[in-house]
Design an enzyme around this catalytic site. Structure first.
Site, PDB file in Angstrom:
ATOM      1  N   LYS A  13       0.823  -1.218   0.000  1.00 36.24           N
ATOM      2  CA  LYS A  13       0.000   0.000   0.000  1.00 36.24           C
ATOM      3  C   LYS A  13       0.859   1.272   0.000  1.00 36.24           C
ATOM      4  O   LYS A  13       0.584   2.196  -0.749  1.00 36.24           O
ATOM      5  CB  LYS A  13      -0.913   0.048   1.247  1.00 36.24           C
ATOM      6  N   ARG A  90     -10.240   0.751   8.554  1.00 30.45           N
ATOM      7  CA  ARG A  90      -9.716  -0.589   8.780  1.00 30.45           C
ATOM      8  C   ARG A  90     -10.756  -1.521   9.373  1.00 30.45           C
ATOM      9  O   ARG A  90     -10.473  -2.689   9.614  1.00 30.45           O
ATOM     10  CB  ARG A  90      -8.548  -0.491   9.746  1.00 30.45           C
ATOM     11  N   ARG A 124      11.164  -6.415   5.762  1.00 27.13           N
ATOM     12  CA  ARG A 124      11.014  -5.035   5.280  1.00 27.13           C
ATOM     13  C   ARG A 124      11.947  -4.067   6.011  1.00 27.13           C
ATOM     14  O   ARG A 124      12.125  -4.145   7.216  1.00 27.13           O
ATOM     15  CB  ARG A 124       9.555  -4.601   5.484  1.00 27.13           C
ATOM     16  N   ARG A 155      10.764  -1.478  11.171  1.00 26.00           N
ATOM     17  CA  ARG A 155       9.659  -1.087  12.041  1.00 26.00           C
ATOM     18  C   ARG A 155       9.535  -2.075  13.199  1.00 26.00           C
ATOM     19  O   ARG A 155       9.672  -3.269  13.004  1.00 26.00           O
ATOM     20  CB  ARG A 155       8.351  -1.038  11.245  1.00 26.00           C
ATOM     21  N   ARG A 166      -1.378  -8.720  13.182  1.00 29.17           N
ATOM     22  CA  ARG A 166      -1.840  -7.758  12.165  1.00 29.17           C
ATOM     23  C   ARG A 166      -2.587  -8.465  11.039  1.00 29.17           C
ATOM     24  O   ARG A 166      -3.597  -7.966  10.540  1.00 29.17           O
ATOM     25  CB  ARG A 166      -0.662  -6.954  11.621  1.00 29.17           C
TER      26      ARG A 166
HETATM   27  P1  ADP Z   1       0.432  -1.995   7.906  1.00 30.30           P
HETATM   28  O1  ADP Z   1      -0.618  -1.817   6.849  1.00 30.30           O
HETATM   29  O2  ADP Z   1       1.742  -2.431   7.364  1.00 30.30           O
HETATM   30  O3  ADP Z   1      -0.009  -2.843   9.071  1.00 30.30           O
HETATM   31  P2  ADP Z   1       0.153   0.778   8.931  1.00 30.30           P
HETATM   32  O4  ADP Z   1       1.302   1.691   8.935  1.00 30.30           O
HETATM   33  O5  ADP Z   1      -1.002   1.088   8.066  1.00 30.30           O
HETATM   34  O6  ADP Z   1       0.808  -0.624   8.570  1.00 30.30           O
HETATM   35  O7  ADP Z   1      -0.394   0.576  10.427  1.00 30.30           O
HETATM   36  C1  ADP Z   1       0.464   0.244  11.502  1.00 30.30           C
HETATM   37  C2  ADP Z   1      -0.357   0.108  12.771  1.00 30.30           C
HETATM   38  O8  ADP Z   1      -0.979   1.377  13.086  1.00 30.30           O
HETATM   39  C3  ADP Z   1      -1.521  -0.870  12.689  1.00 30.30           C
HETATM   40  O9  ADP Z   1      -1.114  -2.192  12.971  1.00 30.30           O
HETATM   41  C4  ADP Z   1      -2.461  -0.311  13.766  1.00 30.30           C
HETATM   42  O10 ADP Z   1      -2.027  -0.680  15.062  1.00 30.30           O
HETATM   43  C5  ADP Z   1      -2.276   1.193  13.621  1.00 30.30           C
HETATM   44  N1  ADP Z   1      -3.285   1.765  12.685  1.00 30.30           N
HETATM   45  C6  ADP Z   1      -3.036   2.310  11.459  1.00 30.30           C
HETATM   46  N2  ADP Z   1      -4.190   2.704  10.876  1.00 30.30           N
HETATM   47  C7  ADP Z   1      -5.189   2.409  11.745  1.00 30.30           C
HETATM   48  C8  ADP Z   1      -6.609   2.549  11.719  1.00 30.30           C
HETATM   49  N3  ADP Z   1      -7.245   3.062  10.657  1.00 30.30           N
HETATM   50  N4  ADP Z   1      -7.303   2.136  12.814  1.00 30.30           N
HETATM   51  C9  ADP Z   1      -6.688   1.613  13.879  1.00 30.30           C
HETATM   52  N5  ADP Z   1      -5.359   1.421  13.970  1.00 30.30           N
HETATM   53  C10 ADP Z   1      -4.610   1.814  12.915  1.00 30.30           C
END
Ligand code: ADP
Ligand code: ZN
Length: 215
Positions: A13, A90, A124, A155, A166
């Site tokens: 993404k 999400r 990654r 990360r 996740r």
């Molecule tokens: P990835 O898609 O690789 O898991 P992101 O950077 O989008 O990584 O998200 C990392 C973390 O941030 C998620 O695992 C969650 O804990 C939190 N997070 C991100 N976006 C949201 C969201 N829309 N609602 C709740 N938690 C979120």
């Protein structure tokens, strides 16, 4: 043009988001990036978010929705061609909230074989400066970004245990959004592979050029 980018963690993404935002003049809004910036700056939101992110759980909806709602009111959004939401919504609650304050044109959904994701995420490495992602297997030991020279880091949530949570959260809570937006008639499906990001972007571009023409 206001878009959402959907896809499992590791589907690519972030990389697609950068390319889409650049080509169509959209403001890229990543809730994950917003949380990580807050953690780095030691804000109250950062402290709260960290406890969830480290476990691979979702940050509470009220906090996340409020951040996005506010972000969409910034001047840069008003002055642009629209926005691209990356990592939000999400779950169904967030999607329904978003419908109250946003008007969406399309949802790019990156489908990808789940088997590829664990290795991708655990291998990654991300640039501290520009956010570009790499995989250790292609870095040949390099520790800096090929694009901007920034330092690469791993990360904290890219470890097998947290990745497992996740992916489970994605399957249980986020994947149902595909159905939600399919019913609304705005889903744009693309297929992620092991091929370079440029290959996937060709699919994305074909769909979005068409959408932009109709908009
Ligand atoms: P990835 O898609 O690789 O898991 P992101 O950077 O989008 O990584 O998200 C990392 C973390 O941030 C998620 O695992 C969650 O804990 C939190 N997070 C991100 N976006 C949201 C969201 N829309 N609602 C709740 N938690 C979120
Ligand atoms: Zn960089």
């Amino acid at each position: 043009m206001n878009l959402i980018l959907l896809g499992a963690p590791g589907a690519g993404k972030g990389t697609q988001a950068t390319k889409i935002a650049e080509r169509y003049g959209l403001i890229h809004i990543s809730t994950g990036d917003i949380f990580r910036a807050n953690i780095k700056n030691g804000t109250e939101i950062g402290k709260l978010a960290k406890s969830y992110i480290d476990k691979g759980e979702l940050v509470p909806d009220e906090v996340t929705c409020a951040i996005v709602k506010d972000r969409l009111t910034w001047e840069d959004v008003a002055k642009s061609n629209g926005y691209l939401l990356d990592g939000f919504p999400r779950n169904l609650f967030q999607a329904e909230e978003l419908d109250k304050f946003a008007k969406l044109d399309g949802v790019v959904n990156i489908n990808i074989d789940f088997k590829l994701l664990m290795d991708r995420l655990c291998g990654r490495r991300v640039c501290k400066e520009c956010g570009e992602s790499y995989h250790v297997s292609t870095l040949n030991g390099a520790t800096t970004c090929a694009r901007c020279g920034g330092e690469l880091y791993q990360r904290k949530d890219d470890n097998p245990e947290t990745v497992g949570s996740r992916l489970k959260v994605y399957e249980e809570q986020t994947a149902p959004l595909i159905d939600y937006y399919t019913k609304k008639g705005i889903i744009l499906n693309v297929t992620g592979t092991e091929a370079p990001a440029e290959v996937l972007f060709e699919q994305v571009k074909a769909l979005l050029d068409d959408l932009a023409k109709r908009a």
